[in-house]
Each structure stands twice: as C-alpha cells, then as structure tokens.
Design a protein around this motif. Structure first.
Motif, PDB file in Angstrom:
ATOM      1  N   PHE A  62       0.829  -1.191   0.000  1.00 50.58           N
ATOM      2  CA  PHE A  62       0.000   0.000   0.000  1.00 50.58           C
ATOM      3  C   PHE A  62       0.873   1.254   0.000  1.00 50.58           C
ATOM      4  O   PHE A  62       0.635   2.184  -0.779  1.00 50.58           O
ATOM      5  CB  PHE A  62      -0.916  -0.014   1.224  1.00 50.58           C
ATOM      6  N   SER A  63       1.917   1.237   0.847  1.00 48.35           N
ATOM      7  CA  SER A  63       2.741   2.452   0.923  1.00 48.35           C
ATOM      8  C   SER A  63       3.506   2.650  -0.383  1.00 48.35           C
ATOM      9  O   SER A  63       3.729   3.775  -0.823  1.00 48.35           O
ATOM     10  CB  SER A  63       3.687   2.385   2.118  1.00 48.35           C
ATOM     11  N   PHE A  64       3.900   1.530  -1.030  1.00 50.88           N
ATOM     12  CA  PHE A  64       4.549   1.646  -2.340  1.00 50.88           C
ATOM     13  C   PHE A  64       3.585   2.245  -3.358  1.00 50.88           C
ATOM     14  O   PHE A  64       3.955   3.105  -4.162  1.00 50.88           O
ATOM     15  CB  PHE A  64       5.014   0.273  -2.838  1.00 50.88           C
ATOM     16  N   ALA A  65       2.333   1.774  -3.294  1.00 52.22           N
ATOM     17  CA  ALA A  65       1.334   2.263  -4.242  1.00 52.22           C
ATOM     18  C   ALA A  65       1.114   3.761  -4.067  1.00 52.22           C
ATOM     19  O   ALA A  65       1.024   4.513  -5.033  1.00 52.22           O
ATOM     20  CB  ALA A  65       0.016   1.512  -4.042  1.00 52.22           C
ATOM     21  N   VAL A  66       1.065   4.189  -2.779  1.00 59.46           N
ATOM     22  CA  VAL A  66       0.886   5.620  -2.507  1.00 59.46           C
ATOM     23  C   VAL A  66       2.057   6.413  -3.071  1.00 59.46           C
ATOM     24  O   VAL A  66       1.886   7.471  -3.696  1.00 59.46           O
ATOM     25  CB  VAL A  66       0.753   5.855  -0.988  1.00 59.46           C
ATOM     26  N   LYS A  67       3.253   5.850  -2.882  1.00 58.66           N
ATOM     27  CA  LYS A  67       4.442   6.538  -3.377  1.00 58.66           C
ATOM     28  C   LYS A  67       4.388   6.640  -4.903  1.00 58.66           C
ATOM     29  O   LYS A  67       4.719   7.681  -5.481  1.00 58.66           O
ATOM     30  CB  LYS A  67       5.681   5.751  -2.934  1.00 58.66           C
ATOM     31  N   ASP A  68       3.968   5.539  -5.530  1.00 56.85           N
ATOM     32  CA  ASP A  68       3.857   5.546  -6.994  1.00 56.85           C
ATOM     33  C   ASP A  68       2.883   6.619  -7.455  1.00 56.85           C
ATOM     34  O   ASP A  68       3.134   7.358  -8.410  1.00 56.85           O
ATOM     35  CB  ASP A  68       3.372   4.169  -7.488  1.00 56.85           C
ATOM     36  N   LEU A  69       1.740   6.668  -6.767  1.00 52.52           N
ATOM     37  CA  LEU A  69       0.723   7.643  -7.144  1.00 52.52           C
ATOM     38  C   LEU A  69       1.264   9.061  -7.023  1.00 52.52           C
ATOM     39  O   LEU A  69       1.064   9.898  -7.890  1.00 52.52           O
ATOM     40  CB  LEU A  69      -0.486   7.493  -6.219  1.00 52.52           C
ATOM     41  N   ARG A  70       1.980   9.303  -5.912  1.00 56.91           N
ATOM     42  CA  ARG A  70       2.542  10.621  -5.695  1.00 56.91           C
ATOM     43  C   ARG A  70       3.552  10.938  -6.790  1.00 56.91           C
ATOM     44  O   ARG A  70       3.598  12.049  -7.302  1.00 56.91           O
ATOM     45  CB  ARG A  70       3.237  10.673  -4.345  1.00 56.91           C
ATOM     46  N   GLY A  71       4.361   9.923  -7.141  1.00 55.95           N
ATOM     47  CA  GLY A  71       5.360  10.115  -8.176  1.00 55.95           C
ATOM     48  C   GLY A  71       4.735  10.445  -9.520  1.00 55.95           C
ATOM     49  O   GLY A  71       5.266  11.247 -10.288  1.00 55.95           O
ATOM     50  N   ALA A  72       3.576   9.823  -9.784  1.00 57.81           N
ATOM     51  CA  ALA A  72       2.951   9.995 -11.087  1.00 57.81           C
ATOM     52  C   ALA A  72       2.546  11.444 -11.337  1.00 57.81           C
ATOM     53  O   ALA A  72       2.499  11.899 -12.475  1.00 57.81           O
ATOM     54  CB  ALA A  72       1.717   9.096 -11.198  1.00 57.81           C
ATOM     55  N   THR A  73       2.260  12.181 -10.269  1.00 60.86           N
ATOM     56  CA  THR A  73       1.808  13.557 -10.453  1.00 60.86           C
ATOM     57  C   THR A  73       2.952  14.484 -10.838  1.00 60.86           C
ATOM     58  O   THR A  73       2.725  15.544 -11.393  1.00 60.86           O
ATOM     59  CB  THR A  73       1.143  14.085  -9.176  1.00 60.86           C
ATOM     60  N   GLN A  74       4.187  14.071 -10.522  1.00 58.98           N
ATOM     61  CA  GLN A  74       5.304  14.968 -10.845  1.00 58.98           C
ATOM     62  C   GLN A  74       6.296  14.253 -11.754  1.00 58.98           C
ATOM     63  O   GLN A  74       7.496  14.267 -11.501  1.00 58.98           O
ATOM     64  CB  GLN A  74       6.008  15.424  -9.563  1.00 58.98           C
ATOM     65  N   LEU A  75       5.766  13.577 -12.773  1.00 57.53           N
ATOM     66  CA  LEU A  75       6.644  12.758 -13.611  1.00 57.53           C
ATOM     67  C   LEU A  75       7.699  13.579 -14.328  1.00 57.53           C
ATOM     68  O   LEU A  75       8.876  13.215 -14.370  1.00 57.53           O
ATOM     69  CB  LEU A  75       5.803  12.000 -14.635  1.00 57.53           C
ATOM     70  N   ALA A  76       7.279  14.725 -14.885  1.00 61.56           N
ATOM     71  CA  ALA A  76       8.207  15.512 -15.699  1.00 61.56           C
ATOM     72  C   ALA A  76       9.357  16.028 -14.841  1.00 61.56           C
ATOM     73  O   ALA A  76      10.540  15.886 -15.202  1.00 61.56           O
ATOM     74  CB  ALA A  76       7.457  16.672 -16.348  1.00 61.56           C
ATOM     75  N   ALA A  77       9.003  16.602 -13.682  1.00 62.46           N
ATOM     76  CA  ALA A  77      10.033  17.155 -12.802  1.00 62.46           C
ATOM     77  C   ALA A  77      10.976  16.050 -12.332  1.00 62.46           C
ATOM     78  O   ALA A  77      12.200  16.208 -12.311  1.00 62.46           O
ATOM     79  CB  ALA A  77       9.373  17.836 -11.608  1.00 62.46           C
ATOM     80  N   GLU A  78      10.369  14.906 -11.996  1.00 64.36           N
ATOM     81  CA  GLU A  78      11.153  13.766 -11.509  1.00 64.36           C
ATOM     82  C   GLU A  78      12.118  13.302 -12.596  1.00 64.36           C
ATOM     83  O   GLU A  78      13.286  13.002 -12.327  1.00 64.36           O
ATOM     84  CB  GLU A  78      10.171  12.649 -11.124  1.00 64.36           C
ATOM     85  N   ASN A  79      11.615  13.268 -13.843  1.00 62.82           N
ATOM     86  CA  ASN A  79      12.440  12.839 -14.979  1.00 62.82           C
ATOM     87  C   ASN A  79      13.649  13.750 -15.148  1.00 62.82           C
ATOM     88  O   ASN A  79      14.773  13.273 -15.309  1.00 62.82           O
ATOM     89  CB  ASN A  79      11.600  12.895 -16.251  1.00 62.82           C
ATOM     90  N   ALA A  80      13.382  15.060 -15.072  1.00 64.99           N
ATOM     91  CA  ALA A  80      14.465  16.023 -15.258  1.00 64.99           C
ATOM     92  C   ALA A  80      15.509  15.846 -14.159  1.00 64.99           C
ATOM     93  O   ALA A  80      16.717  15.837 -14.416  1.00 64.99           O
ATOM     94  CB  ALA A  80      13.904  17.446 -15.227  1.00 64.99           C
ATOM     95  N   ARG A  81      15.012  15.679 -12.918  1.00 63.59           N
ATOM     96  CA  ARG A  81      15.921  15.523 -11.792  1.00 63.59           C
ATOM     97  C   ARG A  81      16.773  14.269 -11.970  1.00 63.59           C
ATOM     98  O   ARG A  81      17.992  14.278 -11.764  1.00 63.59           O
ATOM     99  CB  ARG A  81      15.113  15.427 -10.495  1.00 63.59           C
ATOM    100  N   LEU A  82      16.117  13.182 -12.382  1.00 64.97           N
ATOM    101  CA  LEU A  82      16.832  11.919 -12.537  1.00 64.97           C
ATOM    102  C   LEU A  82      17.878  12.012 -13.642  1.00 64.97           C
ATOM    103  O   LEU A  82      18.967  11.452 -13.519  1.00 64.97           O
ATOM    104  CB  LEU A  82      15.847  10.787 -12.839  1.00 64.97           C
ATOM    105  N   ARG A  83      17.522  12.737 -14.717  1.00 67.06           N
ATOM    106  CA  ARG A  83      18.460  12.846 -15.833  1.00 67.06           C
ATOM    107  C   ARG A  83      19.723  13.584 -15.375  1.00 67.06           C
ATOM    108  O   ARG A  83      20.841  13.165 -15.659  1.00 67.06           O
ATOM    109  CB  ARG A  83      17.790  13.589 -17.002  1.00 67.06           C
TER     110      ARG A  83
END
Lengths: 300, 188
Positions: A62-83
């Motif tokens: 459940f906590s992983f799922a919540v984290k995934d959901l949270r991540g999905a809302t900021q995909l672009a920013a997360e992608n840039a950061r990861l790159r």
C-alpha cells in the motif's frame, strides 16, 4: 463445589490484590533476571513473526502504491531531476572505476592482506519494537538465518542500528536514535571523533567531540572503529547544526521509515589480539625462594 | 426462577445440559471483547504504515480497560488485565509488568467508583477518564524511570494520555454496540 456466598465474596475481593502482587513480583523478577524476560519477548516475537509478515506485506504494498501515485503527479520534474542526477553519477562512475583500479594496484604493491568479506542477510521490518520510550524495530529473521547479537544493521543508504536481541525467526534492532544507542563516529573532514547519541529525534546528537576541533557543518559522518563488531568507515550521515554549539547527525537513512534492513556479520573481520601483549611473563616461584613483595597470594 | 437456597443440591438429571451449554455460551460472550483487544494489540504491533501506532496501543488498552471496568467488569477480570498488560509489555519492549501493574490499579480504582461513574453523563465520564488516563500514563513514566534509574522525558506519557482521551469516544461507541450485541435484552 458448594461454597458459601460469604467465602466466595471474600475470595473475589482478594483477586485484585493477588493480581497486583503478581504484577509486582513479575516486575521484580524482570529486574533480577533480564535474560528471562528477553527470552519470553523473543519467544512471543518468534510466534508472531508469520502473522506479522502477513500483515506487513499488504501494508508495504500500500505504501509503495501511494508513493507511486505521488510520483505519477510529478513525472516531468522527476524525470528532469533523474536525468541530471544520472549525468553526475556517470561522472562519479568513471571516477570510482579509476579509483578502484588504483586501489587494486596499490594493494598489490603493498602485499595487502585482504579482509574477509562480511556476510549479510536481508530482513523485512515486521514490527516496531521500541515501545513508548525506545526506538527499535523487529525484523523477520533471526539466529536461524545467521543473525547474532551485535550484528550491524544497514538500511538503504547507511548505518542504522545494531542487533540487541535475537530469537529463532526474529531479531530486535536498536536504532541510532534510541537514547540507549551511543556510537563512536569519525568526522571525515575535520578528522575528529565523537559519540553519536540518540535523543529520540530523527537526528541523533553529536557529543564528546574535542573542544578545539568542532564538527564542520555538512561534513560526512562515518562509524569509528573503536568498538567490537562495528567496523570503521560505514556511512552514517552528515553534520548539521540545529543551534550554535549543538551539532546533530542527519542520517543518510531516516530511522523513521525503514522497511527492509541488511544485517551484516562483521565477526569474521574481528581480529583477536595476541595473548598478554607486552606483559612480562610471570616467573614461577620455587619452594625455597623468599616470597615476592609483589605477590598477590600473600595474606597481608 | 424462584429464590431458593443456594446450598440446596441440584437435580443433575434435569439441569446438566442446559447449565453446561449456558455456561459455555456465557464464557464465550465473556471472552470475545478480551480476545478482540489481544488480537488488535498483536496485529497493530506489525508495521502498518500508520505513524505512532506504538503509542496508540497502550492508549487503546487503557481506554478499553477503563470502559469495561465501568460497564461490565465481568468481561475484564483482574487476571485478564494482568495477562493483557504482560502481552502489551512483551510486544512493546517496555519493562515487563509495568503496564500490568498500572492497568490493574486503574481497574481497581475504577471498580471502586463504578456505580457513581455509571450514573455520569458521557461528557463527565470522558473527563473522569481523561484524568485517569493521565494519571496512569504518568505512573507508567514514573515506574519506567525508577526501574531504568534515569529520568525519562515526560512528553511520550502526555502524548499517550492524549491519544487515549482522543480514541475513547470512538471506542466507547464501538464497545457499547459490542456490549449490547453480547448482553443486550434477551441474553441475560
């Protein structure tokens, strides 16, 4: 069995004082024989391990799922950061490769005696074992998996605690923010040493550092090698001043949110010192000799 | 049944089966709430992702012991509370016996004033419970400090008491339903 009402009422009145006495006796026994209590605790923990694992599994999903959901809302920013991070890391990867190569060469030249690789097992955190005043977790692996008292627990990014009690299928890990936890650490930049003391906050305090060599804000903190079974150089965190003159360690792995721990057994790397180092061997006294003035066996 | 001499011999051929079944039924009814509490304690001690569950457990048990001591002490007899306290200490890695002792004291004091408490409105009972919970938690803190020979910070005790006060109304609603379901009209 027919018992008169009066006797029965008298007995019923005695039940509570009797139980209070039992409770007090148990407290006293627990103080006199802590090992007995510990055995009872780990016995219960062992029994509960399968049940808790069943409960812990969906909770973690459940906590992983919540984290995934949270991540999905900021995909672009997360992608840039990861790159960006990936680019930096690629640079570091090259540095690490060349350093490893250099290290290898140096060790060969020095006839370095290789240290044995520590063995480790990975366990899932199945329960909070700290109670109100402590900070500890229970993991679902015990002596049957090769875990012993004093083993070192590492979370994803660094040192997080030590195994204090073991059962067959469970072990209790005392975390670095427990008040009982006092870990000697080395500060990498200022080359000072200090004691990291848990104070029930997520950031343990740094104490007993040299007064002429204060910890520097932001420097890395690693374990010192002063105590048995805890090797030097394990990453712990970074120094941060919450107030002037009050340095704390911000751990690389937060002790508040841990779900999986690696338990390392560094016993094999522990070196036995030679017997009686630097001591003059005792001379065996012959019967005819006068008693030595330093003799411990005299009756004076 | 008419009032009869309790020491008079029963007629075994006539009463044995109904008495046995009735007793089994009564025993089951008495064990259900305690069983629920033990189950909740054991399950909640597993990490569920909820914050501060470890503080919630003692609060939950304090509220439960108080409720049943006031409304139906037969469900929460002293040996049951002793066992519950010991389980709580074992699971929570607290010094063994402290919860048992403080919970028994809470039970004993509540039992003394039970008939007065039952007449109070919910609001006043809640206020009385708040003080009892605070005293229980402070006593636990004091005993833990004494046994550890170190003064512990009082914040966790206040936090525990506050949690107990907070969950009491929810528990009271739930337990009142359980009480009615188990012992409502037609059962006694």
């Amino acid at each position: 069995m027919p018992v008169s009402i009066q006797i029965r009422q008298a007995l019923e009145r005695l039940v509570l004082p009797f139980n209070l006495l039992i409770a007090i006796a148990i407290i006293l026994i627990g103080q006199a024989e802590p090992r007995l209590v510990q055995a009872a605790r780990m016995f219960l923990a062992d029994i509960m391990t399968p049940v808790r694992s069943i409960v812990a599994e969906p909770a973690m999903q459940f906590s992983f799922a919540v984290k995934d959901l949270r991540g999905a809302t900021q995909l672009a920013a997360e992608n840039a950061r990861l790159r960006a991070e990936n680019e930096t890391l690629r640079g570091w990867y090259d540095v690490a490769l060349s350093l490893a190569q250099e290290n290898e060469t140096l060790k060969t030249n020095l006839h370095w005696i290789p240290e044995s690789e520590p063995s480790f097992v990975t366990g899932r955190v199945i329960a909070d074992a700290g109670g109100l005043y402590g900070h500890a977790v229970l993991i679902g692996a015990g002596t049957d998996s090769g875990i012993h008292d004093g083993n070192i627990a590492l979370a994803a990014d660094g040192f997080i605690g030590r195994v204090t009690e073991t059962g067959h299928h469970s072990a209790r890990v005392l975390l670095i923010n427990d008040t009982e936890s006092k870990i000697p650490v080395t500060l990498e930049a200022s080359h000072g040493s200090a004691i990291m003391t848990g104070d029930r906050t997520p950031t343990p305090r740094l104490m007993y550092y040299a007064q002429d060599n204060h910890p520097i804000e932001g420097e890395r903190v690693v374990t010192g090698g002063q105590i048995d079974l805890l090797p030097a150089g394990l990453p712990v965190g970074t120094v941060h001043y919450i107030q002037p003159g009050k340095p704390v360690v911000v751990p690389f792995s937060s002790p508040d949110h841990i779900s999986i721990l690696r338990i390392f057994n560094f016993t094999t790397t522990h070196t036995e010192p030679p017997e009686a180092p630097g001591r003059i061997p005792q001379i065996r006294r012959r019967p005819g000799m006068p008693p030595s003035p330093f003799s411990m066996t005299g009756n004076g | 049944m008419a009032f009869s001499d309790p020491s008079a011999p029963h007629d075994p051929g006539f009463t044995r089966r109904p008495v046995f079944v009735h007793r089994l039924d009564a025993l089951a009814r008495r064990l259900v709430p305690g069983g629920i509490i033990v189950l909740i304690v054991l399950v909640l001690s597993a990490p569920s992702g909820l914050p501060e569950v470890t503080s919630l457990l003692p609060s939950f048990v304090i509220a439960s012991v108080f409720f049943w001591s006031v409304w139906r002490p037969a469900i929460m007899p002293a040996p049951g509370i002793l066992a519950l306290g010991l389980i709580l200490d074992l699971v929570g890695f607290a010094p063994l016996g402290i919860s048992a002792l403080t919970l028994l004291l809470l039970h004993g004091v509540t039992l003394q004033f039970r008939y007065g408490l039952m007449r109070l409105s919910f609001m006043f009972l809640w206020i009385v419970f708040s003080f009892s919970a605070l005293l229980t938690c402070l006593l636990q803190l004091l005993l833990t400090s004494l046994l550890g020979l170190a003064l512990l910070p009082p914040q966790p005790a206040f936090f525990e008491a506050a949690l107990a006060v907070g969950i009491y109304p929810l528990l009271a609603v739930f337990y009142t339903r359980v009480n009615r379901a188990l012992h409502g009209p037609g059962h006694e």
